[in-house]
Design a protein around this motif. Structure first.
Motif, PDB file in Angstrom:
ATOM      1  N   UNK A 400       0.837  -1.204   0.000  1.00 26.65           N
ATOM      2  CA  UNK A 400       0.000   0.000   0.000  1.00 26.65           C
ATOM      3  C   UNK A 400       0.872   1.255   0.000  1.00 26.65           C
ATOM      4  N   UNK A 401       1.876   1.227   0.877  1.00 27.72           N
ATOM      5  CA  UNK A 401       2.746   2.412   0.979  1.00 27.72           C
ATOM      6  C   UNK A 401       3.493   2.652  -0.312  1.00 27.72           C
ATOM      7  N   UNK A 402       3.892   1.550  -0.951  1.00 28.72           N
ATOM      8  CA  UNK A 402       4.684   1.692  -2.179  1.00 28.72           C
ATOM      9  C   UNK A 402       3.851   2.177  -3.364  1.00 28.72           C
ATOM     10  N   UNK A 403       2.547   2.134  -3.225  1.00 29.09           N
ATOM     11  CA  UNK A 403       1.680   2.475  -4.353  1.00 29.09           C
ATOM     12  C   UNK A 403       1.543   3.995  -4.451  1.00 29.09           C
ATOM     13  N   UNK A 404       2.269   4.588  -5.380  1.00 28.16           N
ATOM     14  CA  UNK A 404       2.239   6.051  -5.512  1.00 28.16           C
ATOM     15  C   UNK A 404       2.064   6.459  -6.956  1.00 28.16           C
ATOM     16  N   UNK A 405       1.795   7.757  -7.135  1.00 29.26           N
ATOM     17  CA  UNK A 405       1.521   8.297  -8.471  1.00 29.26           C
ATOM     18  C   UNK A 405       2.593   7.918  -9.488  1.00 29.26           C
ATOM     19  N   UNK A 406       3.864   7.872  -9.027  1.00 25.39           N
ATOM     20  CA  UNK A 406       4.951   7.643  -9.980  1.00 25.39           C
ATOM     21  C   UNK A 406       4.908   6.228 -10.553  1.00 25.39           C
ATOM     22  N   UNK A 407       4.203   5.294  -9.882  1.00 26.28           N
ATOM     23  CA  UNK A 407       4.104   3.928 -10.430  1.00 26.28           C
ATOM     24  C   UNK A 407       3.082   3.817 -11.547  1.00 26.28           C
ATOM     25  N   UNK A 408       2.250   4.828 -11.688  1.00 27.93           N
ATOM     26  CA  UNK A 408       1.091   4.670 -12.571  1.00 27.93           C
ATOM     27  C   UNK A 408       1.504   4.707 -14.033  1.00 27.93           C
ATOM     28  N   UNK A 409       1.014   3.740 -14.773  1.00 27.67           N
ATOM     29  CA  UNK A 409       1.342   3.625 -16.185  1.00 27.67           C
ATOM     30  C   UNK A 409       0.437   4.547 -16.997  1.00 27.67           C
ATOM     31  N   UNK A 410      -0.796   4.640 -16.572  1.00 26.07           N
ATOM     32  CA  UNK A 410      -1.661   5.616 -17.234  1.00 26.07           C
ATOM     33  C   UNK A 410      -2.844   6.010 -16.360  1.00 26.07           C
ATOM     34  N   UNK A 411      -3.535   7.009 -16.875  1.00 25.07           N
ATOM     35  CA  UNK A 411      -4.659   7.623 -16.184  1.00 25.07           C
ATOM     36  C   UNK A 411      -5.902   7.456 -17.030  1.00 25.07           C
ATOM     37  N   UNK A 412      -7.004   7.203 -16.387  1.00 22.33           N
ATOM     38  CA  UNK A 412      -8.258   7.157 -17.140  1.00 22.33           C
ATOM     39  C   UNK A 412      -9.277   8.032 -16.422  1.00 22.33           C
ATOM     40  N   UNK A 413     -10.218   8.550 -17.195  1.00 26.54           N
ATOM     41  CA  UNK A 413     -11.255   9.402 -16.605  1.00 26.54           C
ATOM     42  C   UNK A 413     -12.617   8.782 -16.804  1.00 26.54           C
TER      43      UNK A 413
END
Ligand code: C2O
Ligand code: CU
Ligand code: CU
Length: 531
Positions: A400-413
């Motif tokens: 959980x702690x390691x899960x941050x914005x910088x890990x995200x491959x993409x964004x969806x709306x």
């Protein structure tokens, strides 16, 4: 980023759809203090006086068979059987309610499982309609997830689905029963199982198709939290009753065998005027002056609650939250009140030693009015030695702690709003209504994505398969009640909520949807496919 009403208007999300907000019985204004989205259905039966009937706890289901090493399988497996059936219950004193229950009871029997130990549940269907059992919060392979069009048909072959005109590719049918495999490769958490039949989830859960599934693991067992009879699941839901005690629900076709849909004025959600806890109207529970753990589930179709204790303890913080939808928090968090939207779970410890023996403490709903402003009552009837504690550290929460914005491959709306479809008001995601054959997102297996969820009115959004972390609400820090792993997040009017999740587990097609069940049935659902 702040997401304001003006921006919604700019995006054309409100105006074009002819948005008619119907925020229900208790709203002051659509943009102001909206308490809950829905329309109150009044009971015709006389409702009982509150706090007269003792709380019951649903029985724990026993496996019919257990093998330590299934042939050819790595994981040991427990086998269960559950039958959907009609039954009668005395919910209101002196009256009889016909219900549809798992094994004929409401709530259904509780399944207690262990992390990493596979279970197989064979569900039988003795009801006159199709059913689709889903394990909410389960990390389940797609064939066992209870996809809405994956139906167990009634056993009697006289049933003909009206969906026969629908392309069969998107539907699958099992006659009489089907086995579901749950690997349960997930941490300890309070899950629940409930019906998920396409177009009919709202009325079928209303009739009783919901139960607890509690996953245990070693990490949690080692904690000194309250245990056994002091670890109590509480399923909250609102219902309305007809004169003789029947469940009222505004279906167009109450047989649920023909056309789906409800009377227009209820499309924002059906709100009942009687609050049930584990199927008992406004129960009381006798407790000692010690700590108890309550796994609170909001199983209501549309009702949101803000839970409070009255009187509150002297320090003003009655609820010590130890877990969320996805299990233990890293550390406990104290709350004065708890907002809980449909399908959310809050795992809390209440310490009754803060009150003198003899005190009666009411669990209130600050979003309710009249009969819906109270939930249940605790009677502190005896002294007892305290054996439990709430440790300062509950779980290491590494992933959980390691899960941050910088890990995200993409964004969806995704925008959750009202829309029109074939001349009817419906609910939509990005302007589109649910279709089993359209995939709206294809996350890669194991990849991390940020989903930006925006709304018009309240929508409790649930994503199958994954647990996520709430990153922000309207650009700001999420409140402490958003802490921990979640599978459902309540979007508040004109809000943009950003969540992040890793799409681990299994490849295949899953749904995400609004868990206001009337919105869900009225098409606020979409598919994602893990590829
Ligand atoms: Cu609680 Cu899609 O479900
Ligand atoms: Cu679910
Ligand atoms: Cu909704």
């Amino acid at each position: 980023m702040a997401f304001t009403r003006k921006e919604f208007l700019k995006l054309g999300l409100v105006g074009g759809a002819g948005l008619a907000l119907s925020p229900g019985a208790s709203a002051s204004s659509p943009w102001g203090r909206v308490r809950t989205t829905g329309h109150l259905l009044r009971s015709k039966a006389q409702l009982p006086k509150p706090f007269r009937i003792p709380l019951i706890v649903p029985p724990v289901l026993k496996p019919v068979r257990t093998d330590s090493r299934a042939r050819g399988a790595r994981a040991p497996t427990d086998y269960y059987e559950i039958t959907h059936k009609e039954a009668k219950a005395e919910i209101l004193p002196g009256l009889t309610t016909a219900l549809w229950g798992y094994d004929g009871i409401f709530p259904g029997p509780t399944i207690e499982s262990r992390s990493g130990r596979k279970i197989v549940v064979r569900y039988h269907n003795e009801l006159p309609v199709p059913v689709t059992p889903h394990l909410h919060g389960g990390r389940t392979p797609p064939g066992s997830d209870g996809y809405p069009t994956d139906l167990i048909l009634p056993r009697s072959s006289s049933y003909h689905t009206h969906h026969e005109h629908v392309a069969h590719a998107a539907w699958s049918f099992h006659r009489g029963s089907k086995g579901y495999v749950y690997p349960l490769e997930q941490r300890a958490a309070t899950l629940w199982y409930h019906d998920h039949r396409m177009d009919f989830t709202g009325p079928q859960i209303w009739r009783g198709l919901a139960g607890f599934h509690i996953v245990h693991d070693d990490e949690e067992d080692e904690l000194p939290l309250p245990k056994d009879e002091k670890d109590v699941p509480l399923m909250l839901c609102d219902r309305s009753f007809g004169e003789g005690g029947s469940f009222l629900y505004p279906s167009l076709d109450p047989s649920l065998e023909g056309e789906p849909g409800i009377r227009e004025e209820y499309m924002s959600g059906v709100l009942g005027d009687c609050i049930l806890v584990n199927g008992v109207p406004w129960p009381f529970m006798e407790v000692s002056n010690t700590r108890y753990r309550f796994r609170i589930l909001n199983a209501s179709n549309a009702r949101r609650y803000r839970l409070a204790l009255d009187p509150g303890p002297s320090d003003g913080l009655p609820f010590v939250q130890v877990g969320s939808d996805g299990g233990l928090l890293g550390a406990p968090i104290s709350h004065r009140t708890i907002p809980i939207a449909p399908a959310e779970r809050f795992d809390v410890v209440i310490d009754f030693s803060k009150y003198p023996v003899g005190t009666k403490v009411t669990l209130k709903n600050r979003l309710g009015l009249g009969t819906t402003s109270r939930v249940m009552r605790f009677h502190i009837v005896r002294k007892e030695k305290e054996r439990s504690a709430v440790p300062e550290r509950l779980s290491d929460m590494g992933e959980f702690k390691a899960l941050g914005e910088s890990n995200a491959r993409l964004r969806r709306n995704f925008y959750f709003t009202r829309a029109r479809h074939n001349g009817h008001g419906v609910w939509a995601i990005n302007g589109k209504v649910f279709s089993p054959s359209r995939i709206d997102a294809r996350p890669k297996l194991g990849s991390t994505e940020i989903w930006e969820l925006a709304t018009d009115v309240h929508h409790p959004v649930h994503i199958h398969l994954v647990h996520f972390k709430v990153l922000s609400r309207n650009g700001g820090e999420p409140p402490p009640t958003d802490a921990g792993w979640k599978d459902t997040v309540d979007l508040r009017p004109f809000e943009l909520v950003r969540v992040i999740a890793r799409f681990g587990g299994y490849k295949g097609r899953y749904v995400f949807h609004c868990h206001n069940l009337e919105h869900e049935d009225m098409m606020m659902m979409a598919n994602f496919e893990v590829v």
